[in-house]
Motif scaffolding. Structure first.
Motif, short mmCIF file in Angstrom:
data_model
loop_
_atom_site.label_atom_id
_atom_site.label_comp_id
_atom_site.label_asym_id
_atom_site.label_seq_id
_atom_site.Cartn_x
_atom_site.Cartn_y
_atom_site.Cartn_z
N ASN A 54 4.66 0.17 5.17
CA ASN A 54 4.73 -0.79 4.63
C ASN A 54 3.32 -0.90 4.21
O ASN A 54 2.25 -0.31 4.61
CB ASN A 54 5.04 -1.81 5.92
N THR A 55 2.73 -1.97 2.98
CA THR A 55 1.80 -2.43 2.86
C THR A 55 1.40 -3.81 2.25
O THR A 55 2.46 -4.10 1.93
CB THR A 55 1.47 -1.20 1.79
N GLU A 56 0.77 -4.32 2.97
CA GLU A 56 0.16 -5.86 3.02
C GLU A 56 -0.53 -5.72 1.28
O GLU A 56 -1.39 -5.49 1.32
CB GLU A 56 -1.01 -6.39 3.57
N VAL A 57 -0.29 -6.35 0.85
CA VAL A 57 -0.34 -6.58 -0.50
C VAL A 57 -0.58 -8.30 -1.11
O VAL A 57 -0.29 -9.61 -0.48
CB VAL A 57 0.46 -6.81 -1.80
N SER A 58 -2.27 -8.77 -1.02
CA SER A 58 -3.01 -10.05 -0.87
C SER A 58 -2.35 -10.97 -2.15
O SER A 58 -1.65 -9.98 -3.63
CB SER A 58 -4.16 -9.64 -1.44
N VAL A 59 -1.96 -11.97 -2.25
CA VAL A 59 -1.54 -13.35 -3.65
C VAL A 59 -2.69 -13.65 -3.66
O VAL A 59 -3.12 -14.48 -2.47
CB VAL A 59 -0.96 -13.82 -2.69
N HIS B 87 -8.88 -4.23 -6.44
CA HIS B 87 -9.13 -3.74 -5.90
C HIS B 87 -8.90 -3.98 -4.31
O HIS B 87 -9.20 -3.11 -2.89
CB HIS B 87 -10.56 -5.60 -5.37
N ASP B 88 -7.73 -4.81 -3.84
CA ASP B 88 -7.20 -4.39 -2.22
C ASP B 88 -6.23 -3.37 -2.64
O ASP B 88 -5.89 -2.22 -1.70
CB ASP B 88 -6.07 -6.02 -2.87
N THR C 33 -8.38 2.12 3.87
CA THR C 33 -7.67 2.02 5.39
C THR C 33 -6.31 2.87 5.37
O THR C 33 -5.88 2.49 6.32
CB THR C 33 -6.88 0.82 4.58
N ASN C 34 -5.54 3.23 4.87
CA ASN C 34 -4.61 4.50 4.94
C ASN C 34 -4.37 5.79 4.34
O ASN C 34 -3.93 5.93 3.62
CB ASN C 34 -3.52 3.30 4.08
N LEU D 112 6.03 1.23 -0.22
CA LEU D 112 4.59 1.52 -0.95
C LEU D 112 4.01 0.64 -2.17
O LEU D 112 3.00 0.27 -2.21
CB LEU D 112 3.79 3.07 -0.65
N PHE D 113 4.88 1.29 -3.35
CA PHE D 113 4.48 0.93 -4.56
C PHE D 113 4.85 -0.31 -4.97
O PHE D 113 4.56 -1.12 -5.54
CB PHE D 113 5.14 2.57 -5.82
N GLU D 114 6.28 -0.42 -4.94
CA GLU D 114 7.17 -1.71 -5.09
C GLU D 114 6.89 -2.97 -4.90
O GLU D 114 6.51 -3.64 -5.84
CB GLU D 114 8.78 -1.34 -5.49
#
Length: 212
Positions: free
Chosen positions: A75-80, A95-96, A105-106, A134-136
């Motif tokens: 999983n990847t945490e995507v900043s909003v 940057h994220d 980080t990963n 990871l990408f979508e």
């Protein structure tokens, strides 16, 4: 009767089923990143996870089924972000993305991506699963930023969002997957500014376009 004595006791030295399951999936991802699909084996997964092969085969019918399930745990945490300005939104997003993919980080995600991209044509289902995990999510967030910018008339409505996404995210992803040099904060800012400014160049970033 002592209340404490009436409580069921967990067997000593025997991990719970969910712990075994997690250990197997973790070992699978580690070996997939290290060895690739062809190089890894059920035997190696069992040894690293500290279980027997039969424990794995009771849960998964094949190595491919095991790998697919392991990839689904990524999983990847995507900043909003929503600053009201596309340049700032895209900069924060990149940057994220850099923190997530440039071996910061990963690092395992990068190694997995390299291995699976290398087997893209032979095992497209593995790549599809990795992409979805990871990408979508990041692509959806970037597309949202672009749509918002178009609604604010920062970008032309008839511009292809996919093309803008490729222009913005492409250099970062390529660097993440292919470069062995870690970006410094200074050079990272340069890359971010160049990619974002390139996306905005000639499409009304300095003046609001008149959109019919």
């Amino acid at each position: 009767m002592n209340i404490e004595e009436s409580k069921p006791q967990r067997p000593v030295g025997r991990p719970r089923s969910n712990e075994v399951h997690s250990a197997i999936l973790k070992a699978t991802l580690e070996l997939l990143a290290d060895e690739g699909f062809d190089g890894m084996s059920i035997e190696a997964v069992a040894k690293r996870a500290g279980v027997g092969k039969t424990t794995i085969y009771r849960r998964w019918s094949s190595k491919k089924a095991l790998v697919l399930d392991a990839l689904k745990t990524l999983n990847t945490e995507v900043s909003v972000v929503d600053t009201g300005n596309f340049h700032e939104d895209a900069t924060a997003f990149l940057h994220d993305t850099v923190r997530a993919y440039l071996r910061i980080t990963n690092p395992q995600h990068v190694e997995l991506s390299l291995k699976i991209i290398g087997e893209l044509y032979e095992r497209p289902d593995l790549f599809s699963t990795l992409y979805a995990q990871l990408f979508e999510p990041r692509n959806r967030q970037l597309e949202l930023l672009i749509r918002r910018a178009q609604d604010r008339r920062e970008l032309w409505h008839d511009l292809d969002a996919t093309l803008i996404m490729d222009l913005i995210a492409g250099p970062i992803i390529v660097h993440a997957l292919l470069s062995t040099v870690r970006l410094t904060p200074y050079t990272l800012d340069e890359v971010v500014t160049l990619t974002v400014d390139a996306a905005l160049s000639g499409v009304g970033s300095q003046s609001q376009p008149t959109v019919p």
